[in-house]
Design an enzyme around this catalytic site. Structure first.
Site, mmCIF file in Angstrom:
data_model
loop_
_atom_site.group_PDB
_atom_site.id
_atom_site.type_symbol
_atom_site.label_atom_id
_atom_site.label_comp_id
_atom_site.label_asym_id
_atom_site.label_seq_id
_atom_site.Cartn_x
_atom_site.Cartn_y
_atom_site.Cartn_z
ATOM 1 N N SER A 128 0.856 -1.195 0.000
ATOM 2 C CA SER A 128 0.000 0.000 0.000
ATOM 3 C C SER A 128 0.889 1.241 0.000
ATOM 4 O O SER A 128 1.650 1.472 0.949
ATOM 5 C CB SER A 128 -0.886 0.004 1.246
ATOM 6 O OG SER A 128 -1.406 1.298 1.442
ATOM 7 N N HIS A 164 -1.530 -1.354 -4.107
ATOM 8 C CA HIS A 164 -2.764 -0.948 -3.443
ATOM 9 C C HIS A 164 -2.742 0.577 -3.256
ATOM 10 O O HIS A 164 -1.818 1.126 -2.657
ATOM 11 C CB HIS A 164 -2.836 -1.676 -2.097
ATOM 12 C CG HIS A 164 -4.069 -1.451 -1.314
ATOM 13 N ND1 HIS A 164 -5.205 -2.222 -1.452
ATOM 14 C CD2 HIS A 164 -4.355 -0.541 -0.343
ATOM 15 C CE1 HIS A 164 -6.126 -1.806 -0.609
ATOM 16 N NE2 HIS A 164 -5.644 -0.788 0.078
ATOM 17 N N ASP A 209 -4.755 3.839 -1.838
ATOM 18 C CA ASP A 209 -5.823 4.248 -0.916
ATOM 19 C C ASP A 209 -6.329 5.638 -1.253
ATOM 20 O O ASP A 209 -5.580 6.613 -1.164
ATOM 21 C CB ASP A 209 -5.282 4.244 0.520
ATOM 22 C CG ASP A 209 -5.045 2.826 1.017
ATOM 23 O OD1 ASP A 209 -5.999 2.038 1.023
ATOM 24 O OD2 ASP A 209 -3.895 2.508 1.381
ATOM 25 N N MET A 267 -8.883 8.623 -0.264
ATOM 26 C CA MET A 267 -9.670 9.120 0.882
ATOM 27 C C MET A 267 -10.117 10.550 0.615
ATOM 28 O O MET A 267 -9.372 11.315 -0.002
ATOM 29 C CB MET A 267 -8.808 9.109 2.144
ATOM 30 C CG MET A 267 -8.178 7.767 2.453
ATOM 31 S SD MET A 267 -7.135 7.903 3.913
ATOM 32 C CE MET A 267 -6.360 6.285 3.916
ATOM 33 N N HIS A 270 -8.519 1.362 -3.657
ATOM 34 C CA HIS A 270 -9.353 1.193 -2.463
ATOM 35 C C HIS A 270 -10.085 2.512 -2.224
ATOM 36 O O HIS A 270 -9.492 3.487 -1.763
ATOM 37 C CB HIS A 270 -8.457 0.799 -1.280
ATOM 38 C CG HIS A 270 -9.194 0.572 -0.009
ATOM 39 N ND1 HIS A 270 -8.552 0.329 1.186
ATOM 40 C CD2 HIS A 270 -10.529 0.539 0.290
ATOM 41 C CE1 HIS A 270 -9.450 0.172 2.146
ATOM 42 N NE2 HIS A 270 -10.646 0.305 1.629
ATOM 43 N N MET A 300 -12.094 4.884 -0.372
ATOM 44 C CA MET A 300 -12.640 5.261 0.938
ATOM 45 C C MET A 300 -13.225 6.657 0.798
ATOM 46 O O MET A 300 -12.754 7.625 1.414
ATOM 47 C CB MET A 300 -11.526 5.207 1.992
ATOM 48 C CG MET A 300 -11.169 3.781 2.363
ATOM 49 S SD MET A 300 -9.644 3.675 3.317
ATOM 50 C CE MET A 300 -8.466 3.707 1.991
ATOM 51 N N MET A 357 -11.252 -5.279 6.485
ATOM 52 C CA MET A 357 -10.395 -4.268 7.123
ATOM 53 C C MET A 357 -9.994 -4.788 8.500
ATOM 54 O O MET A 357 -10.846 -5.170 9.301
ATOM 55 C CB MET A 357 -11.143 -2.941 7.289
ATOM 56 C CG MET A 357 -11.388 -2.156 6.013
ATOM 57 S SD MET A 357 -9.908 -1.751 5.045
ATOM 58 C CE MET A 357 -8.928 -0.791 6.209
ATOM 59 N N ASP A 391 -6.439 -5.871 5.222
ATOM 60 C CA ASP A 391 -5.803 -4.560 5.080
ATOM 61 C C ASP A 391 -5.746 -3.853 6.425
ATOM 62 O O ASP A 391 -6.780 -3.580 7.031
ATOM 63 C CB ASP A 391 -6.630 -3.740 4.064
ATOM 64 C CG ASP A 391 -6.037 -2.376 3.772
ATOM 65 O OD1 ASP A 391 -4.924 -2.075 4.227
ATOM 66 O OD2 ASP A 391 -6.719 -1.602 3.053
#
Ligand code: DX5
Ligand code: ZN
Length: 246
Positions: free
Chosen positions: A12, A37, A39, A41, A70, A72, A141, A179
């Site tokens: 990640s 990966h 992330d 957000m 991913h 979020m 998660m 994760d």
């Protein structure tokens, strides 16, 4: 017992040094990362902001690896097209906060991308039952989403096992990813519970001895036969020319 080759590592980049992102991703690729990966957000869905489309665009120029996004964010549907255009290969969307999860999943499939559904640590496994036949992966998660460097939440272990059993029953072949807080110790526990894809940020990009050694350490930990103490491992890595540890 699962063997190394059955378990995939997904570094990640949240924990990477962004001034050297390309180099670090290339190093992870050389060290055998299965995918990267990423992330995303937005400061609403989780109390933090991170990366966006331009970073995915840049990553696409430096790696052939699958870019796993991913999401979020609130309303992931609004951003799917842009992320696809930037070169994303797969999306993980959360069960939480999505009133139309089936629609989101179908949209991603229409875009011909792999799709996964994520559940937060206290969301029960049972919510996955109806959506499971439609997805390629489930992400459990193992920390509350939003930040790297958090401690693994051990109460997720029985849930990982339950999700694994549900996958066997309803969608054999579906990936079971974990994760958050994954290091050599928790990787072993998560794999024993049934996980076959490990996302790891700080234990890979934050390792004092480098990305390659860190990935090797995770692999060794999940393969009981290959479990090597840290000092011994450094010399094995050096002797076999697997990592440049200077
Ligand atoms: C947290 C993110 C993770 C994070 C994991 O919300 O989804 O992917 O990067 O970081 P570590 O491995 O440091 O817990
Ligand atoms: Zn993540």
């Amino acid at each position: 017992m699962k063997r190394i080759e059955d378990v995939k590592l997904a570094p990640s980049i949240l924990a990477a040094d962004f001034a050297r992102l390309g180099e670090q991703v290339a190093e992870a690729e050389r060290a055998g990362a299965d995918r990267i990966h990423v992330d995303i957000m937005d400061g609403h869905f989780v109390p933090n902001i991170s990366l966006g489309v331009p970073v995915v665009q840049s990553l696409r120029q430096v790696t052939e690896l699958r870019l796993e996004i991913h999401m979020m964010i609130t309303d992931p549907d609004f951003f799917l097209d842009e992320f696809v255009k930037a070169g994303s290969d797969s999306f993980i969307v959360h069960w939480e906060g999505n009133n139309n999860l089936h629609r989101t999943v179908q949209r991603i499939k229409t875009l011909r991308k792999q799709v996964g559904v994520a559940v937060n640590p206290t969301t029960p496994a049972v919510v996955l039952e109806e959506i499971l036949p439609d997805v390629d992966q489930v992400l459990v998660m193992t920390v509350n989403p939003g930040f790297g460097h958090q401690s693994f939440i051990y109460s997720t272990l029985p849930k990982i096992k339950r999700v694994g059993q549900m996958i066997e029953r309803l969608k054999p072949g579906c990936e079971l990813e974990v994760d958050g807080g994954i290091d050599a110790t928790t990787a072993q526990l998560a794999v024993a519970a049934g996980a076959n894809v490990l996302v790891a940020g700080s234990s890979i990009f934050g390792a004092g001895d480098g990305i390659c050694a860190a990935m090797h350490r995770l692999r060794s930990a999940i393969n009981h036969d290959g479990l090597i103490q840290e000092n011994g491992q450094r010399s094995v890595l050096k002797q076999e020319g697997l990592c440049n540890l200077e």
